[in-house]
Design an enzyme around this catalytic site. Sequence first.
Site, PDB file in Angstrom:
ATOM      1  N   ASN A   2      27.834  53.889  41.934  1.00  0.00           N
ATOM      2  CA  ASN A   2      26.673  53.701  41.071  1.00  0.00           C
ATOM      3  C   ASN A   2      26.078  52.343  41.382  1.00  0.00           C
ATOM      4  O   ASN A   2      26.748  51.478  41.961  1.00  0.00           O
ATOM      5  CB  ASN A   2      27.083  53.756  39.593  1.00  0.00           C
ATOM      6  CG  ASN A   2      28.196  52.779  39.260  1.00  0.00           C
ATOM      7  OD1 ASN A   2      29.367  53.119  39.394  1.00  0.00           O
ATOM      8  ND2 ASN A   2      27.853  51.559  38.869  1.00  0.00           N
ATOM      9  N   MET A  62      31.736  48.778  40.480  1.00  0.00           N
ATOM     10  CA  MET A  62      32.680  48.673  39.370  1.00  0.00           C
ATOM     11  C   MET A  62      32.293  47.591  38.371  1.00  0.00           C
ATOM     12  O   MET A  62      32.837  47.549  37.268  1.00  0.00           O
ATOM     13  CB  MET A  62      34.095  48.435  39.894  1.00  0.00           C
ATOM     14  CG  MET A  62      34.761  49.695  40.385  1.00  0.00           C
ATOM     15  SD  MET A  62      36.533  49.489  40.542  1.00  0.00           S
ATOM     16  CE  MET A  62      36.987  51.112  41.173  1.00  0.00           C
ATOM     17  N   ALA A  86      36.765  39.678  33.409  1.00  0.00           N
ATOM     18  CA  ALA A  86      37.611  38.489  33.519  1.00  0.00           C
ATOM     19  C   ALA A  86      37.341  37.758  34.834  1.00  0.00           C
ATOM     20  O   ALA A  86      37.326  38.367  35.896  1.00  0.00           O
ATOM     21  CB  ALA A  86      39.084  38.869  33.425  1.00  0.00           C
ATOM     22  N   HIS A 111      42.122  46.111  41.824  1.00  0.00           N
ATOM     23  CA  HIS A 111      41.877  44.821  42.474  1.00  0.00           C
ATOM     24  C   HIS A 111      42.305  44.855  43.944  1.00  0.00           C
ATOM     25  O   HIS A 111      43.090  44.032  44.389  1.00  0.00           O
ATOM     26  CB  HIS A 111      42.623  43.707  41.734  1.00  0.00           C
ATOM     27  CG  HIS A 111      42.171  43.504  40.327  1.00  0.00           C
ATOM     28  ND1 HIS A 111      42.928  42.828  39.387  1.00  0.00           N
ATOM     29  CD2 HIS A 111      41.040  43.878  39.685  1.00  0.00           C
ATOM     30  CE1 HIS A 111      42.285  42.802  38.236  1.00  0.00           C
ATOM     31  NE2 HIS A 111      41.135  43.439  38.391  1.00  0.00           N
ATOM     32  N   ASN A 116      35.974  41.847  47.523  1.00  0.00           N
ATOM     33  CA  ASN A 116      37.369  41.440  47.370  1.00  0.00           C
ATOM     34  C   ASN A 116      38.191  41.646  48.633  1.00  0.00           C
ATOM     35  O   ASN A 116      39.213  40.991  48.828  1.00  0.00           O
ATOM     36  CB  ASN A 116      38.006  42.211  46.214  1.00  0.00           C
ATOM     37  CG  ASN A 116      37.355  41.903  44.883  1.00  0.00           C
ATOM     38  OD1 ASN A 116      36.712  40.870  44.722  1.00  0.00           O
ATOM     39  ND2 ASN A 116      37.502  42.803  43.924  1.00  0.00           N
ATOM     40  N   THR A 149      37.294  39.063  41.254  1.00  0.00           N
ATOM     41  CA  THR A 149      35.838  39.143  41.388  1.00  0.00           C
ATOM     42  C   THR A 149      35.195  37.784  41.613  1.00  0.00           C
ATOM     43  O   THR A 149      34.329  37.637  42.484  1.00  0.00           O
ATOM     44  CB  THR A 149      35.224  39.818  40.151  1.00  0.00           C
ATOM     45  OG1 THR A 149      35.815  41.112  39.985  1.00  0.00           O
ATOM     46  CG2 THR A 149      33.716  39.973  40.312  1.00  0.00           C
TER      47      THR A 149
END
Length: 515
Positions: free
Chosen positions: A120, A124, A131, A444, A478, A490
């Site tokens: 999208n 994410m 955080a 992650h 990442n 991030t």
Amino acid sequence: MSTRVYPAQVDVAIVGSGPAGATYARILSERASSATIAMFEVGPTVSDPPGAHVKNIADADERAHAQRRSEGPHAREDDDRVGGIVKSAQRRARPGTYLLESGYQADGEDGLPVAAFSSNVGGMAAHWTGACPRPNDSERIGFLDETGELDELLSEGERLLGVTTDAFDASPYAGIVRERLAAVEDAHRDADERVQRMPLAVHRRDDGPLVWSGSDVVLGDITRGNPNFTLFDESLVTRVLVEDGRAAGVVVTDVRTGERRDVRARFVVVAADALRTPQLLWASGIRPDALGRYLNDQAQIVFAVRMRDFTPVVDADGVPQTGLSEYTGVTWVPFTDDMPFHGQVMQLDASPVKLADDDPAAPGSIVGLGLFCAKDLQASDRVAFSDSDVDGYGMPAMQLHYTLSDRDHATIDRAKAEIVRLGKAIGDPLDDRPFVMPLGASLHYQGTVRMGLADDGASVCSPDSEVWGAPGLFVAGNGVIPTATACNPTLTGVALAVRGARHIADEITADLASV
């Protein structure tokens, strides 16, 4: 359906609309505003402005619809879906994500059973927790520390993401949670490593509601208002064009019509996440030795407690008030080399364990703790790609090879003991044992296009994020992070994207100055 008009040529083509891709668009808009930029995203636009976090969608049905539309090539428009990782052996995806259908676990290996993606605008970052802690100790990138750059890049990342630490200052129990954790944890820590507020990509509006940052915040008004920037959603990039050894553009397919076009570009940035970025390079015949290797996830351990001495906050009518994190805020227990996990503590919307019917949880009284473990990096942990089989988008099918080492198992065992100790400092456990989430649950994923100082076979790109042996081609996200991290990656991924984007901007402005 009308045919979409893609540009024949741009200065910069960006593949992916998550925070890292958005960082390139933002920095280029600020530093090289005359550069033409095309951003391609395989998924649809699900929020307004494009890339906004779905938590900011007030209507629950509209929010659920946006999540379903983010769930990949087989996304459903109706409510027939299964979401949320639960305490079972089932493979389930969180709302807004979809699982790798096959290839997630090789025989005799641990694999990443719940490896997941989002498709999208915003990636994410339209679904994340926000955080943004800074890396510490061995999480940090030594060669950027040696030049004194890393902290400045992290500060720039915080600016772009809109990171704050005060969004939950009014939370009635946030200070109590921190005090209880600090009492059992801070004595052996340096001042900057002690229990503290979690840096979050969120701010509170003047009228009260929280606004969560997505790629829309990273893009900012300056990018949205840049007449030389265009975002193309539902556009699948299938190949990076290479001519005379240099990146020369991309091949893009309109997902809605199936029509394919070549878009020429001076620079190509692939920011398609840590699994799909190496997938696109592989499909393009760009295959450095380290491509897809050093894949690392963060094993995640969770535990829940009921706060001691908890009194619900009530409104004027005596009705308990609640909302995610509104009672206890979000607390951070930083990673250190001595304690090789990153802690995140926050109120749960509801207990993860069913309570007795005659013992309902007071709203806000259930606190969830999560410890994320740094991985023992291994070149053998990798994502490989098929030359014959394809995924739902027609791209090379993935096969994950992933194994926990003895060191990883020892770290997880230690984290399980630690999370119980921390939890008991806050309240009474709801379960005697912590729960180890299925591997891949952290989302992650890192290391697959890792940065390095030299083209020595152990890295994919330079400190500027330019792919070795493929000038003009940059990777972002990442996957570029070369260290084993336990903290949410991030912010670090965005910081590294800032450096690469500045490099491209400098080249473009230097060329203009020489004309």
